[in-house]
Design a protein around this motif. Structure first.
Motif, PDB file in Angstrom:
ATOM      1  N   PHE A 140       0.911  -1.247   0.038  1.00  9.01           N
ATOM      2  CA  PHE A 140       0.016  -0.114  -0.055  1.00  9.01           C
ATOM      3  C   PHE A 140       0.789   1.406   0.046  1.00  9.01           C
ATOM      4  CE2 PHE A 140      -3.494  -2.789   0.670  1.00  9.01           C
ATOM      5  CZ  PHE A 140      -4.630  -2.079   0.215  1.00  9.01           C
ATOM      6  N   PHE A 141       2.004   1.089   0.434  1.00 12.40           N
ATOM      7  CA  PHE A 141       3.036   2.564   0.312  1.00 12.40           C
ATOM      8  C   PHE A 141       3.164   2.738  -1.145  1.00 12.40           C
ATOM      9  CE2 PHE A 141       5.588   0.801   4.289  1.00 12.40           C
ATOM     10  CZ  PHE A 141       4.322   0.947   5.149  1.00 12.40           C
ATOM     11  N   GLY A 142       3.165   1.670  -2.037  1.00  5.36           N
ATOM     12  CA  GLY A 142       3.044   1.673  -3.573  1.00  5.36           C
ATOM     13  C   GLY A 142       1.889   2.297  -4.137  1.00  5.36           C
ATOM     14  N   LEU A 143       0.803   1.475  -3.591  1.00  2.65           N
ATOM     15  CA  LEU A 143      -0.558   1.682  -4.021  1.00  2.65           C
ATOM     16  C   LEU A 143      -0.839   3.113  -3.962  1.00  2.65           C
ATOM     17  CD1 LEU A 143      -2.718  -1.587  -3.456  1.00  2.65           C
ATOM     18  CD2 LEU A 143      -2.001  -0.989  -5.502  1.00  2.65           C
ATOM     19  N   TRP A 144      -0.822   3.617  -2.895  1.00  6.28           N
ATOM     20  CA  TRP A 144      -1.053   5.021  -2.744  1.00  6.28           C
ATOM     21  C   TRP A 144      -0.637   6.069  -3.633  1.00  6.28           C
ATOM     22  CZ3 TRP A 144      -0.912   9.756   0.776  1.00  6.28           C
ATOM     23  CH2 TRP A 144       0.187   9.981   1.178  1.00  6.28           C
ATOM     24  N   LEU A 145       0.660   5.687  -4.262  1.00  7.68           N
ATOM     25  CA  LEU A 145       1.307   6.536  -5.217  1.00  7.68           C
ATOM     26  C   LEU A 145       0.720   6.671  -6.521  1.00  7.68           C
ATOM     27  CD1 LEU A 145       4.912   5.674  -4.258  1.00  7.68           C
ATOM     28  CD2 LEU A 145       3.624   7.814  -3.480  1.00  7.68           C
ATOM     29  N   ARG A 164       4.640  11.361 -13.273  1.00  5.59           N
ATOM     30  CA  ARG A 164       5.406  10.335 -13.841  1.00  5.59           C
ATOM     31  C   ARG A 164       6.333   9.429 -12.904  1.00  5.59           C
ATOM     32  NH1 ARG A 164       6.159  13.002 -19.658  1.00  5.59           N
ATOM     33  NH2 ARG A 164       4.077  12.863 -20.341  1.00  5.59           N
ATOM     34  N   VAL A 165       7.016  10.332 -12.147  1.00  5.21           N
ATOM     35  CA  VAL A 165       8.132   9.779 -11.070  1.00  5.21           C
ATOM     36  C   VAL A 165       7.603   9.176 -10.132  1.00  5.21           C
ATOM     37  CG1 VAL A 165       9.908  10.271  -9.561  1.00  5.21           C
ATOM     38  CG2 VAL A 165      10.002  11.434 -11.767  1.00  5.21           C
ATOM     39  N   ILE A 166       6.415   9.640  -9.604  1.00  5.00           N
ATOM     40  CA  ILE A 166       5.481   9.053  -8.490  1.00  5.00           C
ATOM     41  C   ILE A 166       5.044   7.722  -8.757  1.00  5.00           C
ATOM     42  CG2 ILE A 166       3.476   9.432  -7.025  1.00  5.00           C
ATOM     43  CD1 ILE A 166       4.457  12.419  -6.630  1.00  5.00           C
ATOM     44  N   LEU A 167       4.440   7.838 -10.156  1.00  4.71           N
ATOM     45  CA  LEU A 167       3.865   6.619 -10.571  1.00  4.71           C
ATOM     46  C   LEU A 167       4.849   5.338 -10.877  1.00  4.71           C
ATOM     47  CD1 LEU A 167       1.303   7.394 -13.477  1.00  4.71           C
ATOM     48  CD2 LEU A 167       0.741   6.168 -11.327  1.00  4.71           C
ATOM     49  N   LEU A 168       6.050   5.734 -11.189  1.00  5.00           N
ATOM     50  CA  LEU A 168       7.257   4.859 -11.244  1.00  5.00           C
ATOM     51  C   LEU A 168       7.898   4.207  -9.939  1.00  5.00           C
ATOM     52  CD1 LEU A 168       9.218   3.460 -13.423  1.00  5.00           C
ATOM     53  CD2 LEU A 168      10.761   5.453 -12.884  1.00  5.00           C
ATOM     54  N   GLY A 169       7.531   5.239  -8.933  1.00  5.76           N
ATOM     55  CA  GLY A 169       7.970   4.820  -7.541  1.00  5.76           C
ATOM     56  C   GLY A 169       6.784   3.759  -6.924  1.00  5.76           C
ATOM     57  N   GLY A 170       5.623   3.943  -7.407  1.00  7.87           N
ATOM     58  CA  GLY A 170       4.602   3.025  -6.952  1.00  7.87           C
ATOM     59  C   GLY A 170       4.962   1.663  -7.353  1.00  7.87           C
ATOM     60  N   ILE A 171       5.307   1.756  -8.831  1.00  3.92           N
ATOM     61  CA  ILE A 171       5.379   0.304  -9.458  1.00  3.92           C
ATOM     62  C   ILE A 171       6.780  -0.424  -8.678  1.00  3.92           C
ATOM     63  CG2 ILE A 171       6.300  -0.798 -11.520  1.00  3.92           C
ATOM     64  CD1 ILE A 171       4.684   1.319 -13.020  1.00  3.92           C
ATOM     65  N   GLY A 172       7.615   0.367  -8.430  1.00  7.08           N
ATOM     66  CA  GLY A 172       8.883  -0.003  -7.614  1.00  7.08           C
ATOM     67  C   GLY A 172       8.590  -0.644  -6.408  1.00  7.08           C
ATOM     68  N   TYR A 173       7.727   0.057  -5.603  1.00  8.91           N
ATOM     69  CA  TYR A 173       7.215  -0.175  -4.315  1.00  8.91           C
ATOM     70  C   TYR A 173       6.594  -1.681  -4.291  1.00  8.91           C
ATOM     71  CZ  TYR A 173       8.251   2.620  -0.285  1.00  8.91           C
ATOM     72  OH  TYR A 173       8.997   3.489   0.678  1.00  8.91           O
ATOM     73  N   LEU A 192      14.641  -0.071  -6.700  1.00  9.67           N
ATOM     74  CA  LEU A 192      13.312  -0.122  -7.102  1.00  9.67           C
ATOM     75  C   LEU A 192      12.637   1.014  -6.548  1.00  9.67           C
ATOM     76  CD1 LEU A 192      12.563  -3.794  -7.342  1.00  9.67           C
ATOM     77  CD2 LEU A 192      13.050  -2.282  -9.324  1.00  9.67           C
ATOM     78  N   ILE A 193      12.933   1.298  -5.434  1.00 15.29           N
ATOM     79  CA  ILE A 193      12.073   2.407  -4.499  1.00 15.29           C
ATOM     80  C   ILE A 193      12.528   3.937  -4.447  1.00 15.29           C
ATOM     81  CG2 ILE A 193      11.100   0.527  -3.036  1.00 15.29           C
ATOM     82  CD1 ILE A 193      12.933   1.677  -0.521  1.00 15.29           C
ATOM     83  N   LEU A 194      13.693   4.001  -5.007  1.00 10.81           N
ATOM     84  CA  LEU A 194      14.410   5.305  -5.452  1.00 10.81           C
ATOM     85  C   LEU A 194      13.500   6.276  -5.983  1.00 10.81           C
ATOM     86  CD1 LEU A 194      16.795   6.853  -4.703  1.00 10.81           C
ATOM     87  CD2 LEU A 194      17.638   6.082  -6.845  1.00 10.81           C
ATOM     88  N   PRO A 195      12.805   5.856  -7.070  1.00  7.75           N
ATOM     89  CA  PRO A 195      11.838   6.846  -7.913  1.00  7.75           C
ATOM     90  C   PRO A 195      10.976   7.478  -6.734  1.00  7.75           C
ATOM     91  CG  PRO A 195      12.390   5.015  -9.209  1.00  7.75           C
ATOM     92  CD  PRO A 195      12.756   4.524  -7.898  1.00  7.75           C
TER      93      PRO A 195
END
Length: 217
Positions: A140-145, A164-173, A192-195
């Motif tokens: 959910f840390f990823g999903l809420w992004l 776009r960077v936030i979406l990429l971060g969500g995918i990475g999480y 993977l969570i750097l974005p």
């Protein structure tokens, strides 16, 4: 004003998370060593209580960030704003489970009822719950992004590349969490969570400095 208040809560969440999870946590909770963790909880009880206070701060600021994000974006897209708020609240609940386990570990460590062997076993259990609350909470840390990034891109009231960077971060999480619990040995998981880290701090800075663009821009 709403944007800047959301930014303030988000900043408090980030600061309390860094201090709590990266600075104070490793001073008390030693991975794979419940005996040392137990000794730390007894000998460094005040440090342990600072750690749990910071966990409380994360829970509260995460919940308030979710509420203020809903308020900020509800006039842009109410359905997405609700999704953002609800998934942010679930993040808060995941961290609250960690906080409950920390409080229980402190109580057990300083109790005069259990034997030392029983204390070590219970500390190991609570330590595992703390680790997994944060680990599985990564879903959910990823999903809420996702709704956050989506609404930024679609509304264009903040920089599109921020979304776009936030979406990429969500995918990475999400990928990082699945890899971790699939038992796959992947030494570059933090990349993977750097974005997400970049995007969230960019979001905080933008909210505090610029707020949100008017509808006609």
């Amino acid at each position: 004003m709403t944007a800047r208040i959301a930014g303030i809560w988000y900043l408090i969440m980030a600061i309390s998370g860094i201090l709590g999870f990266m600075v104070f946590h490793p001073q008390i909770f030693i991975s794979g060593n419940p005996e040392r963790t137990l000794a730390n909880l007894i000998e460094l009880e005040s440090t342990g209580r600072i750690r749990i206070m910071l966990e409380f701060a994360i829970v509260i600021s995460q919940a308030l960030t979710a509420v203020w994000f809903y308020k900020l974006f509800k006039d842009v897209n109410e359905w997405v704003a609700w999704t953002l708020g609800i998934w942010g609240m679930i993040n808060s609940v995941a961290i609250m489970i960690s906080a409950i386990s920390m409080a229980s570990a402190i109580d057990i460590a300083n109790s005069s009822i259990q034997t030392m062997d029983d204390k070590v076993l219970l500390i190991q259990v609570f330590q595992s719950i703390i680790t997994n609350a944060w680990g599985i909470g990564g879903l959910f840390f990823g999903l809420w992004l996702f709704p956050m990034g989506y609404i930024i891109i679609k509304s264009k009231r903040m920089p599109v590349w921020l979304g776009r960077v936030i979406l990429l971060g969500g995918i990475g999480y999400l990928i990082s969490t699945f890899i971790s619990y699939a038992g796959i040995d992947f030494s570059f998981g933090r990349i993977l969570i750097l974005p997400a880290t970049i995007g969230e701090f960019w979001m905080i800075g933008y909210l505090l400095i610029f707020g949100i663009r008017p509808v006609n821009e």
